[in-house]
Design an enzyme around this catalytic site. Structure first.
Site, PDB file in Angstrom:
ATOM      1  CG  HIS A   1      -4.433   0.918  -3.651  1.00  0.00           C
ATOM      2  ND1 HIS A   1      -3.715   0.845  -2.472  1.00  0.00           N
ATOM      3  CD2 HIS A   1      -5.390  -0.046  -3.560  1.00  0.00           C
ATOM      4  CE1 HIS A   1      -4.220  -0.102  -1.705  1.00  0.00           C
ATOM      5  NE2 HIS A   1      -5.224  -0.664  -2.345  1.00  0.00           N
TER       6      HIS A   1
ATOM      7  NE  ARG B   1      -3.537  -2.258   2.786  1.00  0.00           N
ATOM      8  CZ  ARG B   1      -3.250  -3.420   3.371  1.00  0.00           C
ATOM      9  NH1 ARG B   1      -2.040  -3.599   3.905  1.00  0.00           N
ATOM     10  NH2 ARG B   1      -4.139  -4.383   3.444  1.00  0.00           N
TER      11      ARG B   1
ATOM     12  CE1 TYR C   1      -6.605  -6.255  -6.908  1.00  0.00           C
ATOM     13  CE2 TYR C   1      -6.526  -7.591  -4.925  1.00  0.00           C
ATOM     14  CZ  TYR C   1      -6.383  -6.374  -5.555  1.00  0.00           C
ATOM     15  OH  TYR C   1      -6.027  -5.269  -4.831  1.00  0.00           O
TER      16      TYR C   1
ATOM     17  CE  LYS D   1      -7.933  -1.065   5.288  1.00  0.00           C
ATOM     18  NZ  LYS D   1      -8.676  -1.286   4.031  1.00  0.00           N
TER      19      LYS D   1
ATOM     20  NE  ARG E   1      -2.873  -3.478  -1.368  1.00  0.00           N
ATOM     21  CZ  ARG E   1      -2.465  -4.371  -0.474  1.00  0.00           C
ATOM     22  NH1 ARG E   1      -1.188  -4.658  -0.373  1.00  0.00           N
ATOM     23  NH2 ARG E   1      -3.337  -4.973   0.321  1.00  0.00           N
TER      24      ARG E   1
ATOM     25  CG  HIS F   1      -6.331  -8.562   1.126  1.00  0.00           C
ATOM     26  ND1 HIS F   1      -6.600  -8.891  -0.191  1.00  0.00           N
ATOM     27  CD2 HIS F   1      -6.125  -7.219   1.126  1.00  0.00           C
ATOM     28  CE1 HIS F   1      -6.552  -7.809  -0.942  1.00  0.00           C
ATOM     29  NE2 HIS F   1      -6.271  -6.787  -0.166  1.00  0.00           N
TER      30      HIS F   1
END
Length: 301
Positions: A237, A141, A272, A166, A240, A263
């Site tokens: 992003h 990120r 994705y 995150k 990414r 994640h």
């Protein structure tokens, strides 16, 4: 003045919120956003946010929606307020009054491998090329790229240590051999320029004691895309997104990609699959296996 608004004189309530977030290793950016969103509620109420009632929260959410605040922003506000009421005030009953709104996720913009190559080649200096290469090569990120320190590059194990991803989670990211070569080149140049320190930032900002800003990284990507004649709307992003999509197209297990991206939920990684066009093209339709419509075997109507 409202309790969470003044930055010069930090109130006890604001400090409690900051302490609760720091305890959970929230990034500086997340802390700033949560303080801003709790301050938004204080402004709406015209009084301290810890005096809010269930009816106040309902009116606040209705007012925000009617004011045209985008759904993703509304949900971000809900996350901030839920944290505030649950952890800082110990009022989970009020946190339950806050409603997250469902909305259709738009497909992320993904660059082709050729476009990634052109974008990286279009950067104006080695530092910028290295930073964007980390975003794509390791799938980080933008805030994670900005927060990297020199000591986070583990060349012995070929890993990048992401200390505050995150949600404050730690993880190890991929360190490709070509990326390590590029980072070593940047280290050598940065040392010659006097901006790199062994215990300092991997990508220093204008002041060597501070990291490059996420806003600056965004501007670098936009300018490189323009120089590379890429018409797509891109940001940090996007690199990414492209990292994850290209791995998926190369047949890498989706759970491995989930770990690399950091994640918490597999469903976020599975998104994705909707943009992995190479994966779709490799699938043979059951209709083709029937062999009904071979070339030249259908009479013209």
């Amino acid at each position: 003045m409202h309790d969470l608004l003044p930055a010069s004189a930090v109130s006890p309530l604001r400090q409690r919120l900051i302490d609760d977030m720091s305890l959970r290793r929230f990034s500086h950016e997340t802390q700033r956003n949560y303080i801003r969103d709790v301050g938004r509620l204080a402004t709406f109420l015209g009084r301290r946010p810890d005096t809010a009632t269930a009816q106040d929260l309902r009116r606040f959410q209705v007012e925000q929606r009617e004011a045209g605040v985008p759904v993703p922003t509304l949900n971000a506000i809900v996350s901030a307020l839920r944290f505030f009421f649950t952890h800082t005030l110990d009022r989970p009953d009020l946190a339950r009054q806050l409603v997250r709104l469902a909305y259709p996720r738009t497909l992320p913009v993904v660059l082709s491998r050729d476009e990634v190559t052109r974008l990286l080649d279009a950067t104006t200096c080695l530092k910028h090329q290295a930073a964007l290469s980390v975003a794509y090569g390791a799938g980080l990120r933008v805030a994670e790229v900005a927060a990297l320190k020199v000591i986070d590059i583990d060349s012995a194990r070929m890993l990048i240590r992401v200390e505050r991803g995150k949600g404050g989670r730690y993880r190890n990211a991929l360190l490709p051999a070509d990326l390590l070569t590029l980072l070593r080149q940047w280290w050598k140049v940065g040392r010659q320029q006097g901006v790199m320190q062994r215990d300092g930032w991997l990508f220093p900002g204008q002041h060597p004691m501070k990291p490059i800003s996420t806003r600056h990284l965004h501007r670098i990507v936009v300018e490189a895309a323009r120089a590379a004649d890429i018409a797509k709307r891109v940001g940090p992003h996007t690199l990414r997104h492209s990292f994850a999509t290209h791995l998926l197209e190369d047949g890498i297990d989706i759970r491995v990609i989930q770990v690399l991206l950091g994640h918490a939920k597999l469903e976020n990684t599975a998104f994705y699959t909707k943009v992995a066009t190479r994966t779709v093209r490799t699938v043979t339709s059951p209709l083709d296996k029937l062999g009904l419509f071979k070339t030249g075997e259908i009479a013209p109507g």
